[in-house]
Design a protein around this motif. Structure first.
Motif: not given
Ligand code: HEM
Ligand code: HEM
Ligand code: HEM
Length: 70
Positions: A43-47, A33-40
């Motif tokens: 742990k799971d999203a990062a992995h 959704k564009g540069p910046g904080k990544i929503e959500g």
């Protein structure tokens, strides 16, 4: 920031943001959704995102202790 520290209780993950920007040359690989904080992001999203890419490309860390450092 060149380096972003992602906190995790089993050892913070040091993420070389600039290095990934320069080697991947595609912000949308991580920022849908564009540069910046990544929503959500967590742990799971990062992995899925981080480990997933390293596995697919057979480059980058895939073992717990290679990312999580106490
Ligand atoms: C988050 C365990 C592998 C990157 C977490 C958390 C746990 C965990 C328990 C949540 C920590 C908290 O809530 O404080 C593990 C285990 C692994 C593993 C058991 C091996 C099976 C990896 C690898 C990477 C990675 C290989 C990097 C490629 C991250 C990141 C976070 C995270 C970036 C999220 C930090 C945030 O919320 O900003 N992991 N991890 N992990 N892990 Fe792992
Ligand atoms: C955070 C921009 C590429 C992963 C950020 C931030 C910006 C940004 C402005 C928030 C401010 C900061 O802490 O520095 C960009 C741009 C990119 C790019 C312009 C392309 C040139 C990437 C890539 C990845 C990535 C390729 C993954 C391999 C992240 C992560 C965060 C972040 C994990 C922290 C997210 C959070 O805390 O919610 N990025 N980025 N970025 N970026 Fe990027
Ligand atoms: C290397 C972490 C996302 C591709 C690495 C390394 C770490 C790391 C610790 C090894 C140190 C280094 O060489 O800089 C992470 C974390 C991610 C993430 C925490 C999520 C926030 C991604 C994604 C991709 C990717 C999404 C692909 C789309 C690579 C590649 C390497 C690497 C190709 C090895 C070659 C290089 O250094 O450019 N990553 N990574 N990573 N990562 Fe990631």
């Amino acid at each position: 920031a060149d380096t972003i520290s992602l906190p995790a209780k089993n050892g913070n993950v040091t993420f070389e943001h600039k290095k990934h920007q320069e080697s991947l040359k595609d912000c949308k690989a991580c920022h849908e959704k564009g540069p910046g904080k990544i929503e959500g992001f967590g742990k799971d999203a990062a992995h899925k995102l981080c480990k997933g890419c390293h596995e697919t490309k057979k480059a980058g860390p895939t073992k717990c202790g290679e990312c999580h450092k106490k």
